[in-house]
Design a protein around this motif. Structure first.
Motif, mmCIF file in Angstrom:
data_model
loop_
_atom_site.group_PDB
_atom_site.id
_atom_site.type_symbol
_atom_site.label_atom_id
_atom_site.label_comp_id
_atom_site.label_asym_id
_atom_site.label_seq_id
_atom_site.Cartn_x
_atom_site.Cartn_y
_atom_site.Cartn_z
ATOM 1 N N ILE A 1 39.881 45.365 39.599
ATOM 2 C CA ILE A 1 40.783 44.082 39.808
ATOM 3 C C ILE A 1 39.713 43.084 39.543
ATOM 4 O O ILE A 1 40.293 41.975 38.804
ATOM 5 C CB ILE A 1 41.125 44.175 41.355
ATOM 6 C CG1 ILE A 1 42.176 45.291 41.428
ATOM 7 C CG2 ILE A 1 41.903 42.719 41.583
ATOM 8 C CD1 ILE A 1 42.948 45.456 42.825
ATOM 9 N N ASP A 2 38.497 43.209 39.944
ATOM 10 C CA ASP A 2 37.576 42.204 39.635
ATOM 11 C C ASP A 2 37.497 41.890 38.113
ATOM 12 O O ASP A 2 37.397 40.746 37.700
ATOM 13 C CB ASP A 2 36.300 42.409 40.396
ATOM 14 C CG ASP A 2 35.183 41.355 40.227
ATOM 15 O OD1 ASP A 2 35.319 40.411 40.514
ATOM 16 O OD2 ASP A 2 34.027 41.751 39.191
ATOM 17 N N ARG A 3 37.362 42.878 37.626
ATOM 18 C CA ARG A 3 37.017 42.603 36.087
ATOM 19 C C ARG A 3 38.346 42.093 35.350
ATOM 20 O O ARG A 3 38.164 41.104 34.471
ATOM 21 C CB ARG A 3 36.789 43.997 35.439
ATOM 22 C CG ARG A 3 35.642 44.628 35.666
ATOM 23 C CD ARG A 3 34.319 43.741 35.779
ATOM 24 N NE ARG A 3 34.168 43.340 34.439
ATOM 25 C CZ ARG A 3 33.017 42.644 34.083
ATOM 26 N NH1 ARG A 3 32.427 41.903 35.033
ATOM 27 N NH2 ARG A 3 32.913 42.212 32.713
ATOM 28 N N ARG A 4 39.505 42.553 35.759
ATOM 29 C CA ARG A 4 40.776 41.857 35.232
ATOM 30 C C ARG A 4 40.762 40.484 35.767
ATOM 31 O O ARG A 4 41.625 39.817 34.934
ATOM 32 C CB ARG A 4 41.814 42.673 35.677
ATOM 33 C CG ARG A 4 42.127 43.902 34.843
ATOM 34 C CD ARG A 4 43.285 44.335 34.552
ATOM 35 N NE ARG A 4 44.347 43.446 34.027
ATOM 36 C CZ ARG A 4 45.547 43.925 33.792
ATOM 37 N NH1 ARG A 4 46.097 44.747 34.541
ATOM 38 N NH2 ARG A 4 46.188 42.777 33.367
ATOM 39 N N ILE A 5 40.461 40.137 36.968
ATOM 40 C CA ILE A 5 40.457 38.658 37.502
ATOM 41 C C ILE A 5 39.604 37.891 36.323
ATOM 42 O O ILE A 5 39.793 36.612 35.964
ATOM 43 C CB ILE A 5 40.006 38.616 38.837
ATOM 44 C CG1 ILE A 5 41.367 39.200 39.636
ATOM 45 C CG2 ILE A 5 40.062 37.101 39.291
ATOM 46 C CD1 ILE A 5 40.974 39.225 41.179
ATOM 47 N N ARG A 6 38.113 38.299 36.039
ATOM 48 C CA ARG A 6 37.368 37.545 35.577
ATOM 49 C C ARG A 6 37.711 37.522 33.995
ATOM 50 O O ARG A 6 37.536 36.337 33.373
ATOM 51 C CB ARG A 6 35.972 38.170 35.521
ATOM 52 C CG ARG A 6 35.514 38.338 36.828
ATOM 53 C CD ARG A 6 34.191 39.103 37.081
ATOM 54 N NE ARG A 6 33.445 39.015 38.317
ATOM 55 C CZ ARG A 6 32.776 38.064 38.815
ATOM 56 N NH1 ARG A 6 32.274 37.077 38.160
ATOM 57 N NH2 ARG A 6 32.237 38.057 40.190
ATOM 58 N N ASN A 7 38.409 38.594 33.285
ATOM 59 C CA ASN A 7 38.472 38.522 31.964
ATOM 60 C C ASN A 7 39.837 38.194 31.675
ATOM 61 O O ASN A 7 40.162 37.643 30.383
ATOM 62 C CB ASN A 7 38.145 39.903 31.480
ATOM 63 C CG ASN A 7 36.940 40.187 31.403
ATOM 64 O OD1 ASN A 7 35.984 39.482 31.536
ATOM 65 N ND2 ASN A 7 36.366 41.283 31.514
ATOM 66 N N GLU A 8 40.877 38.379 32.396
ATOM 67 C CA GLU A 8 42.424 38.449 31.956
ATOM 68 C C GLU A 8 42.963 37.597 33.185
ATOM 69 O O GLU A 8 44.461 37.714 33.004
ATOM 70 C CB GLU A 8 42.894 39.792 31.882
ATOM 71 C CG GLU A 8 42.110 40.421 30.801
ATOM 72 C CD GLU A 8 42.562 42.142 30.676
ATOM 73 O OE1 GLU A 8 43.522 42.331 31.516
ATOM 74 O OE2 GLU A 8 41.958 42.844 30.053
ATOM 75 N N ARG A 9 42.603 36.988 33.931
ATOM 76 C CA ARG A 9 43.117 35.956 35.047
ATOM 77 C C ARG A 9 44.272 36.923 35.707
ATOM 78 O O ARG A 9 45.553 36.449 35.765
ATOM 79 C CB ARG A 9 43.762 34.714 34.051
ATOM 80 C CG ARG A 9 42.818 33.950 33.729
ATOM 81 C CD ARG A 9 41.618 33.707 34.310
ATOM 82 N NE ARG A 9 41.877 33.051 35.779
ATOM 83 C CZ ARG A 9 42.111 31.855 35.942
ATOM 84 N NH1 ARG A 9 42.053 30.923 34.932
ATOM 85 N NH2 ARG A 9 42.481 31.362 37.238
#
Length: 442
Positions: A368-376
């Motif tokens: 979830i953190d990686r998708r928030i950072r990279n894909e909003r």
């Protein structure tokens, strides 16, 4: 900066920019990206921009409908989210896993009961080393192979627990992120269709590593025994160690593998490629969080199981001590060995049950953190939770401006001038009644 994460466009956490227009590589707009979660469809973007947008550039506190604030996460926030999910969704996490563990415990108990007698006889047949007697190879093998079977079965059941815990913890974390209720039945119903894909995915990851290591170790032992070449033996062992290090790197790098498989409904092969790309540049963070959560979980499980291990040690009666000459040697009966072997096996299964969901929850939080950072993904999650970023915290919205009215060609009428007393009224206008007079016709 405070916990709100900084102003839009600042570097946060891993040096990743965020805020309006701060889309990472490969993104397809706010809330979009290659993965279609939540909603199992293309999530739409919010028309007012991303997290922290307001008319004056002020930064509100990120919304937190569940266990995670919807913004790039700090290390401590990810750590807390794992144990918050365990605390809030204990039944959904552990009841299905406990039921599976109970089923798996049946063959393990049967095998332990069948092998306990052989193991006890092999132990009692060992010579007394205090008298200078050494056990033979056959005696050691008679003692070792029952233990290998029991430990191998425990390892296999632990792998089954881990594979089942992966999809189960992921679907529970999906509900926990949005603050939604989830029962044990709902969690099992959502996780069960992805168990086969999870098995295939784990086999693709761990299978080649295991086969290569077994082949190299076997080759090293075989060639070292046949040829007697110590340098060749050491070289093969070094190659095996190098493959082990590479395997650790790959496993940590592919931490989001099962969350990708479950939340994006991906195939096992595609999930590996997607997880590898998604977790780029995040290895040490992933390794540190996994190691810390695992260590704390094992300490907690050890504290809980310590009284059980003490009770298990009491099962060895003092009457089984055989005093021969000046030395005392422990002689184990079949009943005592059965109780010890079954109790120890159940204790290990309990420990793996207690810590089973922790690493899968870590993997889900990292995803979830990686998708928030990279894909909003924060925008899509907020919309799924019924939250609009800019209007959830009292920040006024820019009111839509009214359409401009067309200018009139005629001049605006001037204010009417009250007539002077006694002056004749203009034609076509009614005379103003004087004070005290009512309307006409009264």
């Amino acid at each position: 900066m405070s916990g709100d994460g900084g102003s839009p466009g600042q570097q946060h956490g891993g040096g990743q920019p965020y805020g309006p227009g701060a889309h990472g590589p490969g993104t397809q707009g706010p809330g979009g990206g290659p993965g279609y979660w939540p909603g199992y469809g293309q999530p739409g973007g919010h028309p007012h921009g991303g997290w922290g947008q307001s008319p004056w550039g002020a930064v509100p506190v990120a919304p937190k409908p569940g266990v995670l604030p919807l913004r790039p996460l700090a290390f401590g926030e990810m750590f807390s989210a794992v144990f918050d999910t365990v605390r809030r969704y204990t039944g959904a996490l552990y009841l299905p896993l406990a039921a599976v563990t109970g089923v798996l415990a049946v063959p393990m108990v049967v095998v332990a009961v069948l092998l306990a007698g052989r193991l006890g006889d092999a132990y009692n047949a060992l010579p007394d080393t205090s008298r200078g007697e050494e056990p033979t190879g056959d005696q050691l093998w008679a003692l070792g192979w029952p233990l290998l079977v029991v430990f191998g079965l425990i390892l296999l059941l632990g792998i089954v627990q881990y594979v089942i815990a992966g999809p189960l913890a992921t679907v529970v974390l999906r509900a926990a992120t949005l603050g939604r209720r989830m029962t044990a039945g709902q969690a099992w119903k959502e996780a069960r269709p992805r168990l086969g894909a999870a098995v295939a995915s784990m086999a693709l990851l761990y299978g080649p590593l295991l086969v290569l290591n077994v082949l190299l170790v076997g080759l090293a032992v075989g060639l070292g025994t046949v040829t007697g070449s110590v340098p060749l033996f050491l070289l093969l062992l070094l190659l095996s160690a190098a493959i082990g290090v590479a395997g650790v790197y790959a496993v940590v790098r592919l931490a989001p593998q099962v969350p990708v498989l479950v939340l994006e409904d991906s195939t096992p092969k595609a999930a590996i490629g997607r997880a590898w790309q998604l977790n780029r540049g995040n290895w040490w963070r992933s390794f540190g969080l996994t190691a810390l959560v695992t260590a704390i979980g094992r300490v907690a499980a050890g504290v809980i199981s310590y009284p059980l291990s003490i009770a298990l040690s009491v099962l060895v009666p003092l009457s089984s001590v055989d005093f021969e000459g000046e030395s005392a040697r422990l002689q184990l009966s079949h009943g005592t060995m059965t109780a010890v072997l079954v109790g120890y096996s159940l204790l290990v299964l309990f420990g793996t049950l207690a810590t089973g969901p922790l690493v899968p929850l870590v993997n889900g939080v990292l995803y979830i953190d990686r998708r928030i950072r990279n894909e909003r993904l924060d925008i899509a999650l907020a919309e799924a939770a019924g939250i609009h970023f800019a209007e959830a915290y009292g920040y006024p919205q820019a009111a839509p401006s009214a359409p401009a009215q067309p200018a009139s060609a005629q001049p605006a009428p001037s204010a009417p001038v009250p007539p002077q007393p006694g002056a004749p009224a203009e034609p076509g206008t009614a005379a103003e009644p004087s004070a005290g007079e009512g309307p006409a016709g009264r």
